[in-house]
Motif scaffolding. Structure first.
Motif, PDB file in Angstrom:
ATOM      1  N   THR A   1      -6.390   5.098  10.907  1.00 62.76           N
ATOM      2  CA  THR A   1      -5.256   5.415  11.654  1.00 62.76           C
ATOM      3  C   THR A   1      -5.308   4.957  12.958  1.00 62.76           C
ATOM      4  OG1 THR A   1      -5.527   7.711  10.532  1.00 62.76           O
ATOM      5  CG2 THR A   1      -4.097   7.704  12.729  1.00 62.76           C
ATOM      6  N   GLY A   2      -4.201   4.509  13.443  1.00 61.01           N
ATOM      7  CA  GLY A   2      -4.399   3.591  14.885  1.00 61.01           C
ATOM      8  C   GLY A   2      -3.055   3.980  15.647  1.00 61.01           C
ATOM      9  N   TRP A   3      -3.140   3.738  16.775  1.00 59.78           N
ATOM     10  CA  TRP A   3      -2.058   3.814  17.627  1.00 59.78           C
ATOM     11  C   TRP A   3      -1.904   3.058  18.892  1.00 59.78           C
ATOM     12  CZ3 TRP A   3      -5.532   7.406  16.544  1.00 59.78           C
ATOM     13  CH2 TRP A   3      -6.494   7.942  17.377  1.00 59.78           C
ATOM     14  N   LEU A   4      -0.847   2.936  19.584  1.00 63.09           N
ATOM     15  CA  LEU A   4      -0.812   2.307  20.880  1.00 63.09           C
ATOM     16  C   LEU A   4       0.671   2.762  21.687  1.00 63.09           C
ATOM     17  CD1 LEU A   4       0.967  -0.400  21.270  1.00 63.09           C
ATOM     18  CD2 LEU A   4      -0.825  -1.400  20.085  1.00 63.09           C
TER      19      LEU A   4
ATOM     20  N   VAL B   1      11.621   1.156  22.374  1.00 65.04           N
ATOM     21  CA  VAL B   1      10.441   1.199  21.970  1.00 65.04           C
ATOM     22  C   VAL B   1       9.275   1.278  22.836  1.00 65.04           C
ATOM     23  CG1 VAL B   1       8.873  -0.539  20.538  1.00 65.04           C
ATOM     24  CG2 VAL B   1      11.260  -0.459  20.081  1.00 65.04           C
ATOM     25  N   ILE B   2       8.438   2.253  22.474  1.00 64.15           N
ATOM     26  CA  ILE B   2       7.288   2.423  23.531  1.00 64.15           C
ATOM     27  C   ILE B   2       5.896   2.300  22.869  1.00 64.15           C
ATOM     28  CG2 ILE B   2       8.802   3.917  24.836  1.00 64.15           C
ATOM     29  CD1 ILE B   2       7.363   6.456  23.505  1.00 64.15           C
ATOM     30  N   GLY B   3       5.893   1.870  21.530  1.00 64.06           N
ATOM     31  CA  GLY B   3       4.544   1.794  20.957  1.00 64.06           C
ATOM     32  C   GLY B   3       4.676   1.569  19.568  1.00 64.06           C
ATOM     33  N   GLU B   4       3.345   1.998  18.867  1.00 66.30           N
ATOM     34  CA  GLU B   4       3.584   2.174  17.212  1.00 66.30           C
ATOM     35  C   GLU B   4       2.476   2.826  16.969  1.00 66.30           C
ATOM     36  OE1 GLU B   4       2.724  -1.583  15.135  1.00 66.30           O
ATOM     37  OE2 GLU B   4       1.115  -2.143  16.452  1.00 66.30           O
ATOM     38  N   ALA B   5       2.337   3.480  16.009  1.00 63.79           N
ATOM     39  CA  ALA B   5       1.315   4.262  15.156  1.00 63.79           C
ATOM     40  C   ALA B   5       1.374   4.234  13.941  1.00 63.79           C
ATOM     41  CB  ALA B   5       1.396   5.653  15.797  1.00 63.79           C
ATOM     42  N   GLY B   6       0.503   4.402  12.940  1.00 63.45           N
ATOM     43  CA  GLY B   6       0.440   4.477  11.621  1.00 63.45           C
ATOM     44  C   GLY B   6      -0.973   4.351  11.076  1.00 63.45           C
ATOM     45  N   PHE B   7      -0.860   3.760   9.659  1.00 64.13           N
ATOM     46  CA  PHE B   7      -2.239   3.475   8.812  1.00 64.13           C
ATOM     47  C   PHE B   7      -2.230   2.108   8.393  1.00 64.13           C
ATOM     48  CE2 PHE B   7      -0.243   7.854   7.991  1.00 64.13           C
ATOM     49  CZ  PHE B   7      -1.326   8.806   8.916  1.00 64.13           C
ATOM     50  N   HIS B   8      -3.301   1.942   8.205  1.00 59.88           N
ATOM     51  CA  HIS B   8      -3.534   0.527   7.611  1.00 59.88           C
ATOM     52  C   HIS B   8      -4.666   0.312   6.750  1.00 59.88           C
ATOM     53  CE1 HIS B   8      -5.125  -1.604  11.519  1.00 59.88           C
ATOM     54  NE2 HIS B   8      -5.844  -0.405  11.236  1.00 59.88           N
ATOM     55  N   GLU B   9      -4.911  -0.883   6.069  1.00 60.73           N
ATOM     56  CA  GLU B   9      -6.055  -1.224   5.619  1.00 60.73           C
ATOM     57  C   GLU B   9      -6.487  -2.546   5.820  1.00 60.73           C
ATOM     58  OE1 GLU B   9      -9.095  -1.500   3.677  1.00 60.73           O
ATOM     59  OE2 GLU B   9      -8.299  -0.020   2.517  1.00 60.73           O
ATOM     60  N   ALA B  10      -7.328  -2.673   6.870  1.00 64.98           N
ATOM     61  CA  ALA B  10      -7.568  -3.938   7.410  1.00 64.98           C
ATOM     62  C   ALA B  10      -8.742  -4.729   6.947  1.00 64.98           C
ATOM     63  CB  ALA B  10      -8.244  -3.334   9.118  1.00 64.98           C
ATOM     64  N   LYS B  11      -9.517  -4.069   5.958  1.00 63.78           N
ATOM     65  CA  LYS B  11     -10.730  -4.856   5.263  1.00 63.78           C
ATOM     66  C   LYS B  11     -11.429  -5.107   6.329  1.00 63.78           C
ATOM     67  CE  LYS B  11      -9.170  -5.037   0.891  1.00 63.78           C
ATOM     68  NZ  LYS B  11      -9.705  -4.296  -0.231  1.00 63.78           N
ATOM     69  N   ARG B  12     -12.032  -4.409   7.262  1.00 59.73           N
ATOM     70  CA  ARG B  12     -12.884  -4.680   8.232  1.00 59.73           C
ATOM     71  C   ARG B  12     -14.257  -5.059   7.557  1.00 59.73           C
ATOM     72  NH1 ARG B  12      -9.998  -3.786  12.706  1.00 59.73           N
ATOM     73  NH2 ARG B  12      -8.442  -1.975  12.998  1.00 59.73           N
ATOM     74  N   ASP B  13     -15.002  -5.981   8.410  1.00 58.78           N
ATOM     75  CA  ASP B  13     -16.259  -6.308   7.987  1.00 58.78           C
ATOM     76  C   ASP B  13     -17.135  -5.441   9.197  1.00 58.78           C
ATOM     77  OD1 ASP B  13     -18.622  -7.779   7.137  1.00 58.78           O
ATOM     78  OD2 ASP B  13     -18.252  -9.333   8.223  1.00 58.78           O
ATOM     79  N   MET B  14     -17.457  -4.334   8.492  1.00 59.40           N
ATOM     80  CA  MET B  14     -18.250  -3.363   9.344  1.00 59.40           C
ATOM     81  C   MET B  14     -18.962  -2.286   8.418  1.00 59.40           C
ATOM     82  SD  MET B  14     -15.264  -1.061  11.156  1.00 59.40           S
ATOM     83  CE  MET B  14     -16.445   0.339  11.361  1.00 59.40           C
ATOM     84  N   ASN B  15     -20.144  -1.976   9.146  1.00 58.91           N
ATOM     85  CA  ASN B  15     -20.705  -0.996   8.297  1.00 58.91           C
ATOM     86  C   ASN B  15     -20.906   0.281   9.195  1.00 58.91           C
ATOM     87  OD1 ASN B  15     -22.672   0.282   6.517  1.00 58.91           O
ATOM     88  ND2 ASN B  15     -24.164  -1.003   6.950  1.00 58.91           N
ATOM     89  N   PRO B  16     -20.466   1.479   8.628  1.00 55.50           N
ATOM     90  CA  PRO B  16     -20.148   1.882   7.393  1.00 55.50           C
ATOM     91  C   PRO B  16     -18.671   1.121   6.980  1.00 55.50           C
ATOM     92  CG  PRO B  16     -19.902   3.657   8.887  1.00 55.50           C
ATOM     93  CD  PRO B  16     -20.303   2.679   9.643  1.00 55.50           C
TER      94      PRO B  16
ATOM     95  N   PHE C   1       0.745  -1.082  -0.128  1.00 53.51           N
ATOM     96  CA  PHE C   1       0.074   0.109   0.002  1.00 53.51           C
ATOM     97  C   PHE C   1       0.840   1.212  -0.064  1.00 53.51           C
ATOM     98  CE2 PHE C   1      -2.865  -3.226   1.856  1.00 53.51           C
ATOM     99  CZ  PHE C   1      -3.978  -3.073   0.989  1.00 53.51           C
ATOM    100  N   GLY C   2       2.054   1.187   0.482  1.00 51.55           N
ATOM    101  CA  GLY C   2       3.096   2.433   0.444  1.00 51.55           C
ATOM    102  C   GLY C   2       2.777   3.262   1.786  1.00 51.55           C
ATOM    103  N   PHE C   3       2.017   2.563   2.680  1.00 52.50           N
ATOM    104  CA  PHE C   3       1.705   3.097   3.910  1.00 52.50           C
ATOM    105  C   PHE C   3       1.611   1.921   4.967  1.00 52.50           C
ATOM    106  CE2 PHE C   3      -2.415   3.054   2.121  1.00 52.50           C
ATOM    107  CZ  PHE C   3      -3.477   2.372   3.172  1.00 52.50           C
ATOM    108  N   GLY C   4       1.913   2.292   6.390  1.00 48.42           N
ATOM    109  CA  GLY C   4       1.708   1.096   7.355  1.00 48.42           C
ATOM    110  C   GLY C   4       1.940   1.756   8.717  1.00 48.42           C
ATOM    111  N   PHE C   5       2.350   0.903   9.788  1.00 49.94           N
ATOM    112  CA  PHE C   5       2.705   1.375  11.101  1.00 49.94           C
ATOM    113  C   PHE C   5       4.154   1.426  11.270  1.00 49.94           C
ATOM    114  CE2 PHE C   5      -1.659   0.862  11.855  1.00 49.94           C
ATOM    115  CZ  PHE C   5      -2.100   0.990  13.090  1.00 49.94           C
ATOM    116  N   LEU C   6       4.422   2.175  11.930  1.00 51.75           N
ATOM    117  CA  LEU C   6       5.630   2.423  12.455  1.00 51.75           C
ATOM    118  C   LEU C   6       6.036   2.400  13.984  1.00 51.75           C
ATOM    119  CD1 LEU C   6       6.378   5.920  10.627  1.00 51.75           C
ATOM    120  CD2 LEU C   6       7.410   3.511   9.813  1.00 51.75           C
ATOM    121  N   ILE C   7       7.285   1.736  14.276  1.00 54.36           N
ATOM    122  CA  ILE C   7       7.613   1.640  15.651  1.00 54.36           C
ATOM    123  C   ILE C   7       7.797   3.181  16.181  1.00 54.36           C
ATOM    124  CG2 ILE C   7       9.642   1.039  17.126  1.00 54.36           C
ATOM    125  CD1 ILE C   7       7.661  -1.280  16.699  1.00 54.36           C
ATOM    126  N   ILE C   8       7.257   3.246  17.554  1.00 51.67           N
ATOM    127  CA  ILE C   8       7.678   4.738  18.015  1.00 51.67           C
ATOM    128  C   ILE C   8       8.925   4.387  19.086  1.00 51.67           C
ATOM    129  CG2 ILE C   8       6.797   6.460  19.597  1.00 51.67           C
ATOM    130  CD1 ILE C   8       4.077   5.904  18.746  1.00 51.67           C
TER     131      ILE C   8
END
Length: 177
Positions: A100-103, A77-92, A62-69
């Motif tokens: 975008t996600g982080w921890l 290493v204290i966490g990670e954050a970034g972007f993903h395409e999870a193909k989640r089965d959800m509506n909408p 995809f050219g994007f993803g998560f990175l280690i923080i």
């Protein structure tokens, strides 16, 4: 393979996942406090290994993803954050967006690290993928993440069920974080 960026902030380095990160990464994803609002169940080392490898796959496909923080001062290493395409089965559906996600490790909460990391990531994402909407899903009980998302310009546009109730947010426009 698309080069994975390294982003620098005053206190953090955001970088690609490395195989030598595995033990720390497994401890993060195996921590009940870390995953309380992200599925609720600690990951096994096997699940975490797959997650670590999936991080590289996102960048490749995809050219994007998560990175280690990584905290600069300690090198920890204290966490990670970034972007993903999870193909989640959800509506909408939020497919085709920069989800975008982080921890962060619980002992790093309250220091402004998530805000600092996400501001850098959002700036990179807006420059690299200006036509893509940024989204996030957050458990409604996760007030600190909801507050952070609002600070970053995310706005609620739906409620949905995805392994429990989630608030679906988007970040309209291309304003800087």
């Amino acid at each position: 393979m698309i080069p994975i960026p390294t982003l620098e902030t005053p206190r953090l380095t955001l970088r690609a996942h490395r195989l030598e990160d595995f033990e720390t990464y497994a401890a993060l994803w195996g921590n009940e406090d870390v995953v309380r609002y992200i599925g609720g169940s600690p990951s096994t080392p096997e699940q975490t290994w797959a997650r670590l490898l999936r991080a590289a796959g996102h960048w490749h496909h995809f050219g994007f993803g998560f990175l280690i923080i990584e905290e600069k001062q300690s090198g920890r290493v204290i966490g990670e954050a970034g972007f993903h395409e999870a193909k989640r089965d959800m509506n909408p559906s939020i497919e085709g967006t920069l989800e975008t996600g982080w921890l962060l490790s619980p002992d790093q909460h309250g220091k402004g690290y998530a805000l600092e990391a996400l501001q850098a990531l959002i700036a990179w994402g807006e420059q690299s993928f200006p036509a893509m909407t940024m989204t996030a899903i957050i458990n409604p009980e996760n007030q600190p993440s909801l507050k952070l998302a609002a600070t970053l310009g995310f706005q609620e546009f739906a409620r949905s069920e995805y392994h429990g109730e989630v608030i679906v947010l988007s970040r309209p426009g291309t304003q800087p974080a």
